[in-house]
Design an enzyme around this catalytic site. Structure first.
Site, PDB file in Angstrom:
ATOM      1  N   LYS A  13      -1.215  -1.169  15.784  1.00  0.00           N
ATOM      2  CA  LYS A  13      -0.626  -1.880  14.637  1.00  0.00           C
ATOM      3  C   LYS A  13       0.592  -2.696  15.061  1.00  0.00           C
ATOM      4  O   LYS A  13       0.731  -3.865  14.722  1.00  0.00           O
ATOM      5  CB  LYS A  13      -0.189  -0.875  13.537  1.00  0.00           C
ATOM      6  CG  LYS A  13      -1.281   0.076  13.095  1.00  0.00           C
ATOM      7  CD  LYS A  13      -0.788   1.057  12.044  1.00  0.00           C
ATOM      8  CE  LYS A  13       0.309   1.989  12.517  1.00  0.00           C
ATOM      9  NZ  LYS A  13      -0.095   2.977  13.526  1.00  0.00           N
ATOM     10  N   ARG A  88       3.031   5.390   4.150  1.00  0.00           N
ATOM     11  CA  ARG A  88       2.279   6.448   4.840  1.00  0.00           C
ATOM     12  C   ARG A  88       1.872   7.572   3.903  1.00  0.00           C
ATOM     13  O   ARG A  88       1.208   8.511   4.349  1.00  0.00           O
ATOM     14  CB  ARG A  88       3.174   7.056   5.915  1.00  0.00           C
ATOM     15  CG  ARG A  88       2.999   6.462   7.297  1.00  0.00           C
ATOM     16  CD  ARG A  88       4.091   7.066   8.146  1.00  0.00           C
ATOM     17  NE  ARG A  88       3.693   7.326   9.485  1.00  0.00           N
ATOM     18  CZ  ARG A  88       3.951   6.522  10.513  1.00  0.00           C
ATOM     19  NH1 ARG A  88       4.572   5.389  10.327  1.00  0.00           N
ATOM     20  NH2 ARG A  88       3.578   6.862  11.719  1.00  0.00           N
ATOM     21  N   ARG A 127       1.451   4.521  26.803  1.00  0.00           N
ATOM     22  CA  ARG A 127       2.385   3.522  26.267  1.00  0.00           C
ATOM     23  C   ARG A 127       3.745   3.618  26.948  1.00  0.00           C
ATOM     24  O   ARG A 127       4.265   4.698  27.202  1.00  0.00           O
ATOM     25  CB  ARG A 127       2.567   3.724  24.762  1.00  0.00           C
ATOM     26  CG  ARG A 127       3.669   2.828  24.190  1.00  0.00           C
ATOM     27  CD  ARG A 127       3.625   2.703  22.704  1.00  0.00           C
ATOM     28  NE  ARG A 127       3.737   3.957  22.011  1.00  0.00           N
ATOM     29  CZ  ARG A 127       3.589   4.085  20.691  1.00  0.00           C
ATOM     30  NH1 ARG A 127       3.307   3.029  19.954  1.00  0.00           N
ATOM     31  NH2 ARG A 127       3.703   5.266  20.125  1.00  0.00           N
ATOM     32  N   ARG A 160       8.073   7.135  24.871  1.00  0.00           N
ATOM     33  CA  ARG A 160       8.639   7.683  23.632  1.00  0.00           C
ATOM     34  C   ARG A 160       8.512   9.202  23.608  1.00  0.00           C
ATOM     35  O   ARG A 160       7.518   9.754  24.062  1.00  0.00           O
ATOM     36  CB  ARG A 160       7.907   7.090  22.419  1.00  0.00           C
ATOM     37  CG  ARG A 160       8.546   5.834  21.897  1.00  0.00           C
ATOM     38  CD  ARG A 160       7.732   5.111  20.859  1.00  0.00           C
ATOM     39  NE  ARG A 160       7.215   5.909  19.765  1.00  0.00           N
ATOM     40  CZ  ARG A 160       6.541   5.412  18.721  1.00  0.00           C
ATOM     41  NH1 ARG A 160       6.344   4.101  18.644  1.00  0.00           N
ATOM     42  NH2 ARG A 160       6.088   6.170  17.763  1.00  0.00           N
ATOM     43  N   ARG A 171       0.757  14.299  15.257  1.00  0.00           N
ATOM     44  CA  ARG A 171       0.812  13.028  14.520  1.00  0.00           C
ATOM     45  C   ARG A 171      -0.574  12.673  13.964  1.00  0.00           C
ATOM     46  O   ARG A 171      -0.689  12.160  12.861  1.00  0.00           O
ATOM     47  CB  ARG A 171       1.325  11.914  15.435  1.00  0.00           C
ATOM     48  CG  ARG A 171       2.825  12.042  15.710  1.00  0.00           C
ATOM     49  CD  ARG A 171       3.247  11.234  16.906  1.00  0.00           C
ATOM     50  NE  ARG A 171       3.163   9.812  16.709  1.00  0.00           N
ATOM     51  CZ  ARG A 171       3.161   8.912  17.695  1.00  0.00           C
ATOM     52  NH1 ARG A 171       3.252   9.330  18.954  1.00  0.00           N
ATOM     53  NH2 ARG A 171       3.095   7.640  17.432  1.00  0.00           N
TER      54      ARG A 171
HETATM   55  P1  AP5 Z   1       0.973   0.194  19.449  1.00  0.00           P
HETATM   56  O1  AP5 Z   1       0.751  -1.205  18.998  1.00  0.00           O
HETATM   57  O2  AP5 Z   1       2.332   0.598  19.890  1.00  0.00           O
HETATM   58  O3  AP5 Z   1       0.387   1.196  18.339  1.00  0.00           O
HETATM   59  P2  AP5 Z   1       0.908   1.559  16.885  1.00  0.00           P
HETATM   60  O4  AP5 Z   1      -0.302   1.627  16.004  1.00  0.00           O
HETATM   61  O5  AP5 Z   1       2.010   0.648  16.464  1.00  0.00           O
HETATM   62  O6  AP5 Z   1       1.413   3.021  17.182  1.00  0.00           O
HETATM   63  P3  AP5 Z   1       2.747   3.812  16.805  1.00  0.00           P
HETATM   64  O7  AP5 Z   1       2.687   5.074  17.621  1.00  0.00           O
HETATM   65  O8  AP5 Z   1       3.980   2.980  16.955  1.00  0.00           O
HETATM   66  O9  AP5 Z   1       2.486   4.145  15.342  1.00  0.00           O
HETATM   67  P4  AP5 Z   1       2.993   5.312  14.577  1.00  0.00           P
HETATM   68  O10 AP5 Z   1       2.557   4.911  13.243  1.00  0.00           O
HETATM   69  O11 AP5 Z   1       2.605   6.660  14.983  1.00  0.00           O
HETATM   70  O12 AP5 Z   1       4.571   5.335  14.934  1.00  0.00           O
HETATM   71  P5  AP5 Z   1       5.823   4.863  14.129  1.00  0.00           P
HETATM   72  O13 AP5 Z   1       6.766   4.278  15.087  1.00  0.00           O
HETATM   73  O14 AP5 Z   1       5.448   4.088  12.926  1.00  0.00           O
HETATM   74  O15 AP5 Z   1      -0.085   0.496  20.611  1.00  0.00           O
HETATM   75  C1  AP5 Z   1      -0.109   1.755  21.266  1.00  0.00           C
HETATM   76  C2  AP5 Z   1      -0.404   1.556  22.773  1.00  0.00           C
HETATM   77  O16 AP5 Z   1      -1.724   1.028  22.929  1.00  0.00           O
HETATM   78  C3  AP5 Z   1       0.539   0.550  23.459  1.00  0.00           C
HETATM   79  O17 AP5 Z   1       0.784   1.005  24.766  1.00  0.00           O
HETATM   80  C4  AP5 Z   1      -0.271  -0.771  23.485  1.00  0.00           C
HETATM   81  O18 AP5 Z   1       0.089  -1.592  24.576  1.00  0.00           O
HETATM   82  C5  AP5 Z   1      -1.686  -0.255  23.591  1.00  0.00           C
HETATM   83  N1  AP5 Z   1      -2.655  -1.078  22.880  1.00  0.00           N
HETATM   84  C6  AP5 Z   1      -2.478  -1.723  21.684  1.00  0.00           C
HETATM   85  N2  AP5 Z   1      -3.626  -2.345  21.324  1.00  0.00           N
HETATM   86  C7  AP5 Z   1      -4.537  -2.067  22.304  1.00  0.00           C
HETATM   87  C8  AP5 Z   1      -5.911  -2.434  22.500  1.00  0.00           C
HETATM   88  N3  AP5 Z   1      -6.570  -3.215  21.618  1.00  0.00           N
HETATM   89  N4  AP5 Z   1      -6.546  -1.970  23.615  1.00  0.00           N
HETATM   90  C9  AP5 Z   1      -5.895  -1.192  24.519  1.00  0.00           C
HETATM   91  N5  AP5 Z   1      -4.588  -0.832  24.400  1.00  0.00           N
HETATM   92  C10 AP5 Z   1      -3.931  -1.258  23.298  1.00  0.00           C
HETATM   93  O19 AP5 Z   1       6.398   6.259  13.583  1.00  0.00           O
HETATM   94  C11 AP5 Z   1       7.009   7.200  14.430  1.00  0.00           C
HETATM   95  C12 AP5 Z   1       7.512   8.370  13.599  1.00  0.00           C
HETATM   96  O20 AP5 Z   1       8.537   7.914  12.669  1.00  0.00           O
HETATM   97  C13 AP5 Z   1       6.472   9.065  12.706  1.00  0.00           C
HETATM   98  O21 AP5 Z   1       5.759  10.047  13.412  1.00  0.00           O
HETATM   99  C14 AP5 Z   1       7.351   9.649  11.593  1.00  0.00           C
HETATM  100  O22 AP5 Z   1       8.000  10.819  12.017  1.00  0.00           O
HETATM  101  C15 AP5 Z   1       8.409   8.563  11.402  1.00  0.00           C
HETATM  102  N6  AP5 Z   1       8.025   7.551  10.397  1.00  0.00           N
HETATM  103  C16 AP5 Z   1       7.824   6.227  10.621  1.00  0.00           C
HETATM  104  N7  AP5 Z   1       7.486   5.599   9.491  1.00  0.00           N
HETATM  105  C17 AP5 Z   1       7.452   6.553   8.527  1.00  0.00           C
HETATM  106  C18 AP5 Z   1       7.132   6.516   7.149  1.00  0.00           C
HETATM  107  N8  AP5 Z   1       6.750   5.382   6.526  1.00  0.00           N
HETATM  108  N9  AP5 Z   1       7.207   7.687   6.459  1.00  0.00           N
HETATM  109  C19 AP5 Z   1       7.586   8.826   7.050  1.00  0.00           C
HETATM  110  N10 AP5 Z   1       7.892   8.937   8.359  1.00  0.00           N
HETATM  111  C20 AP5 Z   1       7.818   7.795   9.096  1.00  0.00           C
END
Ligand code: AP5
Length: 226
Positions: A13, A88, A127, A160, A171
């Site tokens: 995403k 979420r 990542r 991370r 997660r």
């Molecule tokens: P990447 O693009 O980084 O993936 P992503 O979907 O953005 O993954 P995240 O882990 O950032 O999402 P998340 O929702 O768990 O974390 P968030 O920071 O929001 O891609 C991942 C990897 O794959 C990279 O290395 C990339 O290069 C590679 N890649 C991408 N596309 C590819 C492809 N097509 N093919 C191959 N490789 C590819 O949340 C973190 C924490 O914060 C949560 O666990 C929670 O505790 C808290 N939090 C955040 N938002 C909320 C909320 N709204 N409510 C409550 N808690 C929250």
């Protein structure tokens, strides 16, 4: 244009949302990035969020909703927004509807990144993120040309805290229990567009452009109304 990028952790995403925001001149709002900034700066929000993020649990809705309200009130959201990692929960989705309604706005589309649990584990485990500019890499699919340093700014790349195997499993469980129900919520509103996300980054970008074009108009190259 107001878009939500929805899907399991590691679905890609953030990779796609940052590109779309840049390409279309939209504001990029990623609650995870905001929480990590707050944790690094040791603000009250950061201190509260840390225990949740490091174990892969969701930060409580009231905290997240207040954060998003504050971000939306800052200048720069007028042309449009890409929301990444928010909402979420159903509570967050309902709050977002209300926040937008207060502003006379509404969501344009919700893009669901459909990807298997196996791919998620492989993507998260490899990542690497730049400590300085936040750029995201992958040891196999998107390696930095400068090895342990960022291609763009030369900053140090790190893994991370929540990309460790036990936290990744948690997660994914939290996603299935608390976030997956949003698919039905947005499907019922006619906003959900599925993106087959288990393809290369360039192929997914093309699919995202096509999905946005089908939902809000414009062409599949990413040009069109914003
Ligand atoms: P990447 O693009 O980084 O993936 P992503 O979907 O953005 O993954 P995240 O882990 O950032 O999402 P998340 O929702 O768990 O974390 P968030 O920071 O929001 O891609 C991942 C990897 O794959 C990279 O290395 C990339 O290069 C590679 N890649 C991408 N596309 C590819 C492809 N097509 N093919 C191959 N490789 C590819 O949340 C973190 C924490 O914060 C949560 O666990 C929670 O505790 C808290 N939090 C955040 N938002 C909320 C909320 N709204 N409510 C409550 N808690 C929250």
């Amino acid at each position: 244009m107001r878009l939500v990028f929805l899907g399991p952790p590691g679905a890609g995403k953030g990779t796609q949302a940052t590109q779309q925001a840049e390409q279309r001149g939209l504001r990029y709002i990623a609650t995870g990035d905001e929480l990590r900034k707050a944790i690094a700066a040791e603000t009250p929000l950061g201190r509260e969020a840390k225990a949740y993020t490091t174990t892969g649990r969701l930060v409580p809705d009231d905290v997240i909703i207040a954060l998003v309200r504050e971000l939306l009130e800052q200048p720069g959201s007028g042309r449009g927004v890409v929301f990444d990692g928010f909402p979420r929960t159903i509570g967050q989705a309902e709050a977002l509807d209300r926040l937008l309604e207060e502003r006379g706005e509404a969501l344009s589309a919700v893009l669901y990144f459909d990807v298997s649990a196996e791919a998620v584990v492989q993507r998260l485990a490899g990542r690497r993120v730049c400590r300085q500019c936040g750029a995201t890499f992958h040891v196999d699919s998107l390696p930095s040309k400068r090895g342990p340093l960022c291609d763009r700014c030369g900053g140090e790349l790190y893994q991370r805290d929540d990309d460790r195997p036990d936290t990744i499993a948690n997660r994914l469980r939290v996603y299935n229990e608390q976030t997956a129900s949003l698919l039905d919520y947005y499907r019922a509103q006619g906003l959900l567009v599925r993106v087959a996300a288990e393809r290369t980054i360039d192929e997914v970008r093309a699919a995202v452009n096509a999905a946005i074009a089908s939902a809000v108009g414009g062409n599949a190259n990413g040009q069109g109304p914003a």
